[in-house]
Scaffold this motif. Structure first.
Motif, PDB file in Angstrom:
ATOM      1  N   THR A   1      -4.709  34.055   6.570  1.00 35.40           N
ATOM      2  CA  THR A   1      -5.002  34.534   5.222  1.00 35.40           C
ATOM      3  C   THR A   1      -6.068  33.672   4.553  1.00 35.40           C
ATOM      4  OG1 THR A   1      -2.987  33.357   4.565  1.00 35.40           O
ATOM      5  CG2 THR A   1      -2.838  35.744   4.743  1.00 35.40           C
ATOM      6  N   LYS A   2      -6.432  32.546   5.140  1.00 37.96           N
ATOM      7  CA  LYS A   2      -7.495  31.678   4.613  1.00 37.96           C
ATOM      8  C   LYS A   2      -8.786  31.783   5.430  1.00 37.96           C
ATOM      9  CE  LYS A   2      -5.191  29.897   1.227  1.00 37.96           C
ATOM     10  NZ  LYS A   2      -5.294  30.556  -0.058  1.00 37.96           N
ATOM     11  N   GLY A   3      -8.776  32.568   6.522  1.00 38.70           N
ATOM     12  CA  GLY A   3      -9.957  32.713   7.371  1.00 38.70           C
ATOM     13  C   GLY A   3      -9.636  32.356   8.814  1.00 38.70           C
ATOM     14  N   PRO A   4     -10.616  32.517   9.706  1.00 38.31           N
ATOM     15  CA  PRO A   4     -10.368  32.280  11.131  1.00 38.31           C
ATOM     16  C   PRO A   4     -10.259  30.803  11.489  1.00 38.31           C
ATOM     17  CG  PRO A   4     -12.654  32.919  10.786  1.00 38.31           C
ATOM     18  CD  PRO A   4     -11.975  33.028   9.449  1.00 38.31           C
ATOM     19  N   VAL A   5      -9.400  30.528  12.467  1.00 33.73           N
ATOM     20  CA  VAL A   5      -9.233  29.195  13.028  1.00 33.73           C
ATOM     21  C   VAL A   5      -9.321  29.355  14.549  1.00 33.73           C
ATOM     22  CG1 VAL A   5      -7.682  27.207  13.277  1.00 33.73           C
ATOM     23  CG2 VAL A   5      -7.739  28.489  11.116  1.00 33.73           C
ATOM     24  N   VAL A   6     -10.292  28.681  15.161  1.00 37.26           N
ATOM     25  CA  VAL A   6     -10.494  28.781  16.610  1.00 37.26           C
ATOM     26  C   VAL A   6      -9.983  27.501  17.266  1.00 37.26           C
ATOM     27  CG1 VAL A   6     -12.180  29.107  18.464  1.00 37.26           C
ATOM     28  CG2 VAL A   6     -12.482  30.283  16.262  1.00 37.26           C
ATOM     29  N   ILE A   7      -9.129  27.687  18.272  1.00 41.82           N
ATOM     30  CA  ILE A   7      -8.481  26.573  18.958  1.00 41.82           C
ATOM     31  C   ILE A   7      -8.837  26.612  20.442  1.00 41.82           C
ATOM     32  CG2 ILE A   7      -6.236  25.594  19.632  1.00 41.82           C
ATOM     33  CD1 ILE A   7      -5.142  26.922  16.982  1.00 41.82           C
ATOM     34  N   ARG A   8      -9.291  25.490  20.950  1.00 41.15           N
ATOM     35  CA  ARG A   8      -9.513  25.335  22.388  1.00 41.15           C
ATOM     36  C   ARG A   8      -8.195  24.867  22.983  1.00 41.15           C
ATOM     37  NH1 ARG A   8     -11.936  20.277  25.134  1.00 41.15           N
ATOM     38  NH2 ARG A   8     -12.074  20.930  27.301  1.00 41.15           N
ATOM     39  N   MET A   9      -7.579  25.739  23.790  1.00 41.79           N
ATOM     40  CA  MET A   9      -6.319  25.380  24.431  1.00 41.79           C
ATOM     41  C   MET A   9      -6.609  24.510  25.646  1.00 41.79           C
ATOM     42  SD  MET A   9      -3.985  28.761  23.957  1.00 41.79           S
ATOM     43  CE  MET A   9      -5.026  29.844  24.901  1.00 41.79           C
ATOM     44  N   ARG A  10      -5.699  23.596  25.939  1.00 39.62           N
ATOM     45  CA  ARG A  10      -5.907  22.589  26.974  1.00 39.62           C
ATOM     46  C   ARG A  10      -4.833  22.669  28.064  1.00 39.62           C
ATOM     47  NH1 ARG A  10      -8.577  17.864  25.427  1.00 39.62           N
ATOM     48  NH2 ARG A  10      -8.340  17.419  27.650  1.00 39.62           N
ATOM     49  N   PRO A  11      -4.964  23.630  28.986  1.00 36.88           N
ATOM     50  CA  PRO A  11      -4.000  23.696  30.080  1.00 36.88           C
ATOM     51  C   PRO A  11      -4.036  22.452  30.976  1.00 36.88           C
ATOM     52  CG  PRO A  11      -5.806  25.228  30.455  1.00 36.88           C
ATOM     53  CD  PRO A  11      -5.968  24.687  29.071  1.00 36.88           C
ATOM     54  N   ASP A  12      -5.128  21.685  30.917  1.00 41.52           N
ATOM     55  CA  ASP A  12      -5.192  20.436  31.679  1.00 41.52           C
ATOM     56  C   ASP A  12      -4.202  19.402  31.133  1.00 41.52           C
ATOM     57  OD1 ASP A  12      -7.004  20.477  29.393  1.00 41.52           O
ATOM     58  OD2 ASP A  12      -7.740  18.523  30.067  1.00 41.52           O
ATOM     59  N   LEU A  13      -3.851  19.516  29.865  1.00 46.57           N
ATOM     60  CA  LEU A  13      -2.898  18.588  29.238  1.00 46.57           C
ATOM     61  C   LEU A  13      -1.465  19.108  29.306  1.00 46.57           C
ATOM     62  CD1 LEU A  13      -4.755  17.710  25.903  1.00 46.57           C
ATOM     63  CD2 LEU A  13      -4.637  16.320  27.986  1.00 46.57           C
ATOM     64  N   ALA A  14      -1.294  20.401  29.057  1.00 49.80           N
ATOM     65  CA  ALA A  14       0.047  20.984  28.916  1.00 49.80           C
ATOM     66  C   ALA A  14       0.056  22.411  29.479  1.00 49.80           C
ATOM     67  CB  ALA A  14       0.456  20.968  27.452  1.00 49.80           C
ATOM     68  N   PRO A  15      -0.027  22.543  30.804  1.00 49.32           N
ATOM     69  CA  PRO A  15      -0.146  23.881  31.407  1.00 49.32           C
ATOM     70  C   PRO A  15       0.985  24.843  31.061  1.00 49.32           C
ATOM     71  CG  PRO A  15       0.313  22.212  33.090  1.00 49.32           C
ATOM     72  CD  PRO A  15       0.010  21.483  31.809  1.00 49.32           C
ATOM     73  N   ASN A  16       2.215  24.362  31.016  1.00 50.30           N
ATOM     74  CA  ASN A  16       3.348  25.251  30.726  1.00 50.30           C
ATOM     75  C   ASN A  16       3.364  25.686  29.260  1.00 50.30           C
ATOM     76  OD1 ASN A  16       4.272  25.137  33.397  1.00 50.30           O
ATOM     77  ND2 ASN A  16       5.377  23.239  32.978  1.00 50.30           N
ATOM     78  N   HIS A  17       3.007  24.782  28.358  1.00 48.17           N
ATOM     79  CA  HIS A  17       2.965  25.122  26.937  1.00 48.17           C
ATOM     80  C   HIS A  17       1.849  26.132  26.664  1.00 48.17           C
ATOM     81  CE1 HIS A  17       5.628  21.706  26.628  1.00 48.17           C
ATOM     82  NE2 HIS A  17       5.866  22.012  25.365  1.00 48.17           N
ATOM     83  N   VAL A  18       0.680  25.911  27.251  1.00 48.77           N
ATOM     84  CA  VAL A  18      -0.433  26.848  27.062  1.00 48.77           C
ATOM     85  C   VAL A  18      -0.064  28.224  27.621  1.00 48.77           C
ATOM     86  CG1 VAL A  18      -2.808  27.381  27.734  1.00 48.77           C
ATOM     87  CG2 VAL A  18      -2.233  25.091  26.891  1.00 48.77           C
ATOM     88  N   ALA A  19       0.542  28.266  28.798  1.00 50.85           N
ATOM     89  CA  ALA A  19       0.952  29.551  29.389  1.00 50.85           C
ATOM     90  C   ALA A  19       1.956  30.263  28.484  1.00 50.85           C
ATOM     91  CB  ALA A  19       1.537  29.333  30.783  1.00 50.85           C
ATOM     92  N   HIS A  20       2.876  29.498  27.900  1.00 53.28           N
ATOM     93  CA  HIS A  20       3.902  30.057  27.008  1.00 53.28           C
ATOM     94  C   HIS A  20       3.261  30.634  25.738  1.00 53.28           C
ATOM     95  CE1 HIS A  20       7.923  30.481  25.342  1.00 53.28           C
ATOM     96  NE2 HIS A  20       7.536  29.829  24.252  1.00 53.28           N
TER      97      HIS A  20
END
Length: 151
Positions: free
Chosen positions: A13-32
């Motif tokens: 509601t405040k505008g877009p937020v772009v996040i670079r996900m890091r499967p190299d750090l946390a593969p299971n969390h990123v997949a989830h």
């Protein structure tokens, strides 16, 4: 590392937020998170806990910080990535292995969280929109994620 398929865009509601996900750090969390985004889980979810100078937390389906997804909690993937401005990390209860769908974005350095919470990404653009999210614990009339998309 290729960012292909690892960019999460939150239309808030405040505008877009772009996040670079890091499967190299946390593969299971990123997949989830990708699975939940694909199911539309985060669409309409509020930022229920927003502490000035600290972080903005979201991902609770009840809007209270008490819930998670229909899936089991995740085993911790603590890593050495620091909690600094723009860091995206998983919220959890007392147990290290209790992260599920809730996460937070750091407003400022929060190094006391390092190696105790799973860092899975960082804001690459739109941090000025994160800064505009309404504060509170709980937040009255909170800002929300309108939609979340992976690209």
């Amino acid at each position: 590392m290729s960012d292909e398929g690892n960019t999460l865009t939150l239309e808030t509601t405040k505008g877009p937020v772009v996040i670079r996900m890091r499967p190299d750090l946390a593969p299971n969390h990123v997949a989830h998170i990708k699975k939940l985004v694909g199911e539309g889980f985060y669409d309409g979810i509020v930022f229920h806990r927003v502490i000035d100078g600290f972080m903005a937390q979201t991902g609770c389906p009840h809007g209270t910080g008490t819930g998670g997804s229909k899936y089991p909690n995740l085993k911790a993937e603590f890593n050495s990535e620091p909690h600094v401005r723009g860091t995206c990390s998983m919220a959890r209860a007392q147990s290290p292995d209790s992260a599920n769908s809730q996460f937070f974005i750091c407003f400022n350095d929060a190094r006391f969280l390092d190696k105790q919470y799973t860092v899975w990404g960082e804001v690459t653009s739109g941090m000025e929109n994160v800064d505009k999210i309404k504060r509170g614990e709980p937040v009255r009339d909170p800002d929300k994620i309108v939609s979340a998309k992976i690209s």
